[in-house]
Write an enzyme that holds these catalytic residues in place. Structure first.
Site, PDB file in Angstrom:
ATOM      1  CG  ASP A 128      51.672  42.377 -23.443  1.00 38.44           C
ATOM      2  OD1 ASP A 128      51.151  43.405 -23.915  1.00 38.44           O
ATOM      3  OD2 ASP A 128      51.013  41.437 -22.947  1.00 38.44           O
ATOM      4  CG  ASN A 136      54.920  47.627  -8.978  1.00 46.56           C
ATOM      5  OD1 ASN A 136      54.586  48.191 -10.012  1.00 46.56           O
ATOM      6  ND2 ASN A 136      54.666  48.126  -7.780  1.00 46.56           N
ATOM      7  CG  ASP A 189      44.187  45.630 -13.099  1.00 49.43           C
ATOM      8  OD1 ASP A 189      43.622  44.848 -13.895  1.00 49.43           O
ATOM      9  OD2 ASP A 189      44.968  45.253 -12.215  1.00 49.43           O
TER      10      ASP A 189
END
Length: 214
Positions: free
Chosen positions: A35, A87, A113
């Protein structure tokens, strides 16, 4: 806690060496659900509780959220779940290379986002490099599931994946033909959006049989 962090800032460009599957999991041979952008982690916590014969990994760029999720996980003593700070644009490819081919069965990217301004599109989590890293590790019939309550974002995501030759869209056309989360568990954002009567757009992609080549 900041809602959005810039993945292109210098701090987040530092590659992190993520723990291997053998370090993360007692039963490291289990299939993996990844995920990307796991937020507060409730989605994966519920899945890991329901499916003990799967391993679940949540990747999140906001480190305080990872600490919170790991605290919840340890309290529940879930050994088939880990939350990792990273990241994905920098650290995902190396971590995936440690997996057995085909072990990565499912990838979910849910309500990421949006980064609305065009000049910020490159900050969005989904791009060609990430898709190729996933395609390289995933065998035929593996899944990428995406969802959002922002039409422009889901269109951007579907366009990006549609251009990748290793994945085939399962629900072609109608972005609302999948009427619920296919994993029978909802994210916090999903619950919020439904309560607000917001439209949710869901798309499932399947890894096709095309062999990966650089």
């Amino acid at each position: 806690m900041r809602q959005h962090v810039n993945p292109l800032s210098q701090f987040f460009q530092l590659p992190l060496s993520l723990p291997s599957k053998n370090i993360l999991f007692e039963k490291s041979h289990y299939p993996i659900h990844l995920d990307i952008g796991s937020a507060k982690g409730e989605f994966l916590i519920e899945l890991a509780t329901k499916y003990p014969d799967w391993n679940f990994v949540g990747l999140e760029i906001r480190e305080p959220l990872v600490s919170l999720c790991e605290k919840k996980r340890r309290k529940l003593e879930l050994t088939n779940l880990k939350f990792l700070f990273c990241n994905v644009n920098v650290s995902l490819d190396e971590w995936l290379s440690d997996l057995d081919f085909g072990q990565l069965k499912r990838v979910s990217i849910q309500f990421p986002d949006p980064w609305f301004k065009r000049k910020h599109f490159k900050r969005r989590v989904l791009n060609t490099n990430i898709l190729n890293s996933i395609a390289k590790s995933m065998s035929k019939d593996g899944e990428i599931f995406i969802q959002s309550d922002i039409l422009k974002l889901i269109e951007y995501m579907t366009n990006t994946i549609d251009e990748n030759r290793y994945f085939t869209r399962k629900n072609v056309g109608d972005l609302r033909s999948i009427d619920k989360n296919p994993y029978d568990v909802m994210t916090d954002r999903e619950i919020f959006s439904l309560k607000k009567n917001l439209l949710i757009y869901r798309v499932m992609y399947i890894r096709n049989s095309l062999l990966f080549t650089n």
